[in-house]
Design an enzyme around this catalytic site. Structure first.
Site: not given
Length: 350
Positions: A60, A100, A200, A241, A251-252
Site C-alpha cells: 500500500a 505499476r 517482503q 492488490d 496478490n503477490k
C-alpha cells in the site's frame, strides 16, 4: 487533524512510508529494510514514478507515494499559468497512476482527485500543494480507518492462541489486525512466508509483527506444506492488490500455490481488502511482468551462472473456489457474492 497511524509499527507511520516536504518526496527504501533504514529522496514526480516502479515502496506504500508525488508535481510547476499548471498536473496524475499496471485503477483514484483539488485551489487563488498534501493525509486516515474495520473482522476469525500464515506484506491490514487483537485480548502466532524474490514477508511483515510483540517465525516459500502439516497453521491470510467482482483476486506471486495447499489441508484462506468496482472478472486484472534479472540475483549477488533465464510475474490470480472468505469493511463475503458489496451506495477510498 487526528492521525490514524498511532500504535502502528515503524513501517506504517506516515512519514516512514512517503512524505512531501519543501520540494521533495522522501520514501523509505523497503528494498533494504531492515538491514538498513534508508530513504530515497525524489525531486520530481517522475522520480517518484521510477521509485514506485523500482519497488522502493510497494504493497500500500504507493497509495501514499502517488499522493505526495502529486504535491511534488504542483511544486515543479509553481509560478506557471493556471492552465499550464492544470495540464501538468493531469499528466502527472496519469503517469503516477500507471507506475505499476496491476493497481493503476487504485492509484488513479488518488492522483486524479489530487489534480481536481489542485484545480479548485488554483481557481480560488489558494496553494495547490497544501490542498494535495492535506487530501493525501485525509486519504491515509480513511484507508487506515476502513482497514481497521477489516482488521477487526479478521481478528475475530483467528482462534485464540492459534497460528496464522501470511504471504508478502499486507501493510495496513497487518497493523490493524494487531490493534484489533490487542483490543480483543487475543494472542496468536505468526508464520511469514519469505516471499521471493524481494523477501517482503521476511523483511517487512515479520518485522512488524515482531516489533509489536507477536511470536513470529519466517519460513522459506517451499516450506509451506511442511508448516501446514506439522506447525498447526489455523488460518492462511493475505491482502490483495486487486479483488474482482467475480471473486478472483490478485496478490503477490506464490499466493495461488499456498491457497491450493490450504485447500488440501483444510485450512481457511481469508483475503482482506475492498473489491474493485471497475474489475468485473479475472480478465480485467493485468499481471505485471517485471525484469527477470531480479529473479537471477538478490542485492546484486548473482544466484545463477551466466546464460540461465528467468521469468518474473509479479502477481498470481487466485480463483474463488480456493478462497474461504473476502474480509471487507462491510463484513466477510463468500467470494461468489462480492457483487453484493456494491448493492448500497458505498464510497471506496484508497
Amino acid at each position: 487533524m487526528v492521525r490514524m497511524d498511532n500504535d502502528m509499527p515503524f513501517l506504517l507511520q506516515y512519514e516512514n512510508v512517503a512524505w512531501y516536504d519543501n520540494g521533495k518526496v522522501r520514501i523509505l527504501d523497503r528494498r533494504v529494510y531492515p538491514t538498513e533504514v534508508r530513504f530515497v529522496d525524489c525531486f520530481t514526480y517522475q522520480e517518484v514514478v521510477k521509485a514506485i516502479a523500482d519497488m522502493v515502496t510497494q504493497s500500500a506504500g504507493p497509495y501514499t507515494a502517488v499522493g505526495m508525488g502529486m504535491a511534488l508535481a504542483a511544486w515543479q510547476v509553481r509560478g506557471k499559468s493556471e492552465s499550464e499548471q492544470n495540464a501538468f498536473l493531469q499528466q502527472a496524475a496519469y503517469d503516477l497512476a500507471h507506475a505499476r499496471p496491476t493497481t493503476a485503477n487504485r492509484y488513479g483514484q488518488i492522483t486524479y482527485r489530487c489534480a481536481d483539488l489542485a484545480a479548485k485551489a488554483l481557481a480560488e487563488g489558494k496553494d495547490p500543494i497544501e490542498a494535495i498534501v492535506e487530501s493525501t493525509v485525509e486519504s491515509l486516515n480513511r484507508r487506515y480507518s476502513t482497514m481497521q474495520i477489516v482488521g477487526d473482522h479478521l481478528a475475530s476469525l483467528i482462534p485464540q492462541g492459534g497460528t496464522i500464515l501470511t504471504q508478502c506484506f499486507g501493510e495496513t491490514i497487518i497493523g490493524t489486525v494487531m490493534r484489533a487483537a490487542r483490543k480483543q485480548n487475543k494472542d496468536f502466532r505468526v508464520f511469514c512466508a519469505e516471499t521471493r524474490p524481494y523477501l517482503q514477508g521476511a523483511r517487512l511483515t515479520s518485522s512488524c509483527f515482531a516489533q509489536m510483540g507477536f511470536d513470529t517465525t519466517v519460513i522459506t516459500d517451499n516450506m509451506v506444506a511442511y508448516s501446514m502439516e506439522r506447525e498447526h497453521i489455523d488460518v492462511f491470510t493475505s491482502a490483495a492488490d486487486s479483488i474482482a467482482r467475480d471473486g478472483h483476486i490478485a496478490n503477490k506471486i506464490g499466493t495461488f500455490q499456498i491457497a491450493i495447499l490450504a485447500k488440501y489441508f483444510g485450512i481457511p484462506y481469508y483475503v482482506t481488502g475492498v473489491p474493485d468496482k471497475d474489475k468485473h472478472t479475472k480478465d480485467d486484472i493485468v499481471i505485471e511482468m517485471r525484469d527477470p534479472s531480479q529473479v537471477l540475483s538478490y542485492r546484486d549477488i548473482p544466484n545463477t551462472v551466466e546464460g540461465v533465464k528467468a521469468i518474473y510475474p509479479s502477481f498470481d490470480v487466485v480463483p474463488p473456489h480456493l478462497i474461504s472468505g473476502v474480509v471487507t469493511d462491510k463484513g466477510v463475503y463468500v467470494p461468489y457474492t462480492l457483487d453484493h458489496y456494491f448493492d448500497s451506495d458505498v464510497k471506496v477510498f484508497y
